[in-house]
Each structure stands twice: as structure tokens, then as C-alpha cells.
Design an enzyme around this catalytic site. Structure first.
Site, mmCIF file in Angstrom:
data_model
loop_
_atom_site.group_PDB
_atom_site.id
_atom_site.type_symbol
_atom_site.label_atom_id
_atom_site.label_comp_id
_atom_site.label_asym_id
_atom_site.label_seq_id
_atom_site.Cartn_x
_atom_site.Cartn_y
_atom_site.Cartn_z
ATOM 1 N N SER A 1 36.469 35.718 40.772
ATOM 2 C CA SER A 1 37.557 36.308 41.542
ATOM 3 C C SER A 1 37.540 35.606 42.899
ATOM 4 C CB SER A 1 37.202 37.756 41.667
ATOM 5 O OG SER A 1 36.147 37.741 42.234
ATOM 6 N N ASP B 1 33.676 45.177 50.333
ATOM 7 C CA ASP B 1 32.730 45.339 49.143
ATOM 8 C C ASP B 1 31.784 44.470 49.293
ATOM 9 O OD1 ASP B 1 33.937 42.911 48.524
ATOM 10 O OD2 ASP B 1 35.061 43.493 46.766
ATOM 11 N N HIS C 1 33.637 40.004 48.281
ATOM 12 C CA HIS C 1 34.827 38.977 48.317
ATOM 13 C C HIS C 1 34.823 38.837 49.886
ATOM 14 C CE1 HIS C 1 35.543 41.179 44.798
ATOM 15 N NE2 HIS C 1 36.092 39.654 44.136
#
Length: 297
Positions: free
Chosen positions: A37, A252, A255
Site C-alpha cells: 500500500s 495508523d 502509512h
């Protein structure tokens, strides 16, 4: 008109009207990007990120009607640079950093095939089918956008890109899903070696740049994996690790924020510039230097 400017103007005109780059150009530098990601792009794209020099191009790797882009065509690299609805990625400011310093007759092209949440096994020839078979439905949908085989899709797009320019480097950002996997470096090596073979590249001319995960100084949940990532040059002599220290993290702690991606992407770019033989000096012409070979590993 300056001949270098005229040459690039013709490139842009052809690209705008045909959606593709012209015949292979040794001054069109291609960079392959893959990972999960953070390479796909997670942060929200902000207005400042949408102003992009036409010398920075992206090869669209899937059909994106919402972006008016078609798979296999080149476009000005306005984010997103992965699939149709992804976010800001290190590749954005990697490319901008190169464009700011490289001579004005050089164009940079990005080819990004990444899958959020995936383990590195998804890009391994002998592992991807078994891995995809047990992946959650949301990831399977992403994998299927790449024909069920992200590695194979990356190679397909890379071969298409090679018709227009020269592959100069490979960017990787992955590891969150492989945290504490001591075999990760060997798995990455197998993928890098296959890319070199399948694309008929020379390792010494195509370095691998791998970014660290969200750093411990940002309370990164997977920061321990950086100790393993930092060992990658021990198994791939042409690999270089991009430090993530000080790059702001999202809430989070997995990221990066948009600013974090800008900083990390710039670091990728500065390392690649040094490997290409340039150093960045603001507001001046790029000054060629001898690549150091080991700096930044």
C-alpha cells in the site's frame, strides 16, 4: 527554438494526440515500482500534488475511465500513479526530484504495479497463485485488476515501456505484511533477479531502491522490519535502502502522511540521481559527479 526544447515539445505533442510515447528514446528514463500500500499510494492527493511537469510521465497499467486513461498509454504523471483510485506514493516525488535536476531533454516515466496489504510472495513466480488463492476478497479484486498475476503484469508493462525508453531503476516499498520474515531479503532477490532476466537488463545499470517502513521515531507498528530491510544490500549488491527517519506517519502508524510521502519520495530521487551521476543543487544546472556505489546502503 532551442533544439532540446523542440525535441521535448514534439514528444509531448505526440503523447497528447496518440496517448503513447514515441519510438524508443535513450533520453526517456523508465522506473519500475512495486510493493504494497505505501508504494501503491495511501495518502489523500492534495492540490499541490496535481501540478506536474509534462516531462514526468506515467504508463497507465489498468484502464481508468474516471481518469480518462487507458491501459498501456503514457500520460502526464498527475497522481494517482498506481490504479484508478489510489493515493500519493513515493513515486510522485521521486519523479519530481529527478525532473528538477536532470537535463531538460530527459523525460522520466513511472510504471507502478502494487497491491495493498500483500506479502512479497505475491510477486514471486512460484508463490503468487497459492497466495492469491487464500487472499481476502478485497485483495483478490486488486490482484484481478492485474490479470491475477501482478509480477507478470509488471513485466508486460515494463516490456511495453522498453519500446519507448530505457529502464534505469526499480523502486520497492514493501514489508509490512512480512514483518520479522528473515527470508524477506532472499525473496526480494529472487524477484529482482527474475526482473533482470525477463527484461534482459544489466544489474549494474538497474539498481534496486527499497524504502524503509514507517520509522521507530514515528512509532511505526512495523518499524522492526527495517532491520531486515537494511540488510538487503548484503544479498543484492546493486540494492540501496532509503531511510524513512523523520517521515511523518499517518494515524495508523503503518502509512505515511502526504508530507511523509513527499519526503520519502524525494530521498528515493536523490539516491537515484547520485547513481545516475548527478547531484541536486537548487536553482543551478545539474552537476555531474561520479556515482559513489555504496553511499546510502
Amino acid at each position: 527554438m532551442n533544439t532540446r526544447i523542440l525535441s521535448f515539445t514534439l514528444f509531448v505533442i505526440i503523447s497528447l494526440f496518440t496517448g503513447t510515447a514515441s519510438a524508443q528514446n535513450k533520453k526517456f528514463y523508465i522506473f519500475l515500482c512495486f510493493g504494497q500500500s505505501n508504494m501503491e499510494g495511501n495518502a489523500r492527493i492534495q492540490p499541490q500534488d496535481t501540478v506536474v511537469d509534462q516531462r514526468l510521465q506515467v504508463l497507465e497499467t489498468v484502464d481508468c475511465p474516471n481518469l480518462k486513461r487507458t491501459k498501456g498509454n503514457w500520460y502526464t504523471a498527475v497522481p494517482p500513479l498506481a490504479r484508478c483510485n489510489t493515493g500519493l506514493t513515493p513515486a510522485d516525488y521521486f519523479g519530481r526530484t529527478l525532473i528538477a535536476t536532470l537535463p531538460h531533454d530527459i523525460t522520466v516515466g513511472i510504471v507502478n504495479v502494487s497491491v495493498a496489504g500483500c506479502k512479497i510472495e505475491l510477486f514471486q513466480e512460484g508463490s503468487y497463485k497459492g497466495y492469491a488463492a487464500t487472499a481476502p476478497a478485497w485483495m483478490v479484486n486488486m490482484i484481478n485488476e492485474y490479470g491475477g498475476d501482478p509480477y507478470g503484469h509488471l513485466v508486460e508493462m515494463a516490456k511495453l515501456a522498453q519500446k519507448h525508453g530505457l529502464i534505469k531503476g526499480i523502486l520497492l516499498h514493501q514489508g509490512e505484511s512480512n514483518t520479522n520474515d528473515t527470508l524477506w531479503t532472499q525473496k526480494v532477490k529472487s524477484i529482482y533477479d527474475m526482473l533482470i532476466k525477463d527484461l534482459r537488463l544489466k544489474p549494474r545499470k538497474v539498481p534496486l531502491l527499497a524504502g524503509e517502513l514507517v520509522n521507530a521515531d514515528q512509532d511505526g507498528k512495523c518499524a522492526a522490519m527495517n532491520q531486515i530491510i537494511d540488510k538487503l544490500p548484503d544479498v543484492i549488491p546493486t540494492a540501496y535502502v532509503i531511510n524513512s527517519g523523520g517521515c511523518p506517519a499517518a494515524a495508523d502508524k503503518l502509512h505515511f502522511t502526504a508530507e511523509g510521502y513527499r519526503i520519502l519520495g524525494t530521498r528515493y530521487g536523490l539516491k537515484m540521481l547520485s547513481l545516475l551521476g548527478y547531484k541536486s543543487q537548487p536553482d543551478t544546472d545539474p552537476i555531474p559527479v561520479q556515482p559513489t556505489g555504496s553511499t546510502g546502503r
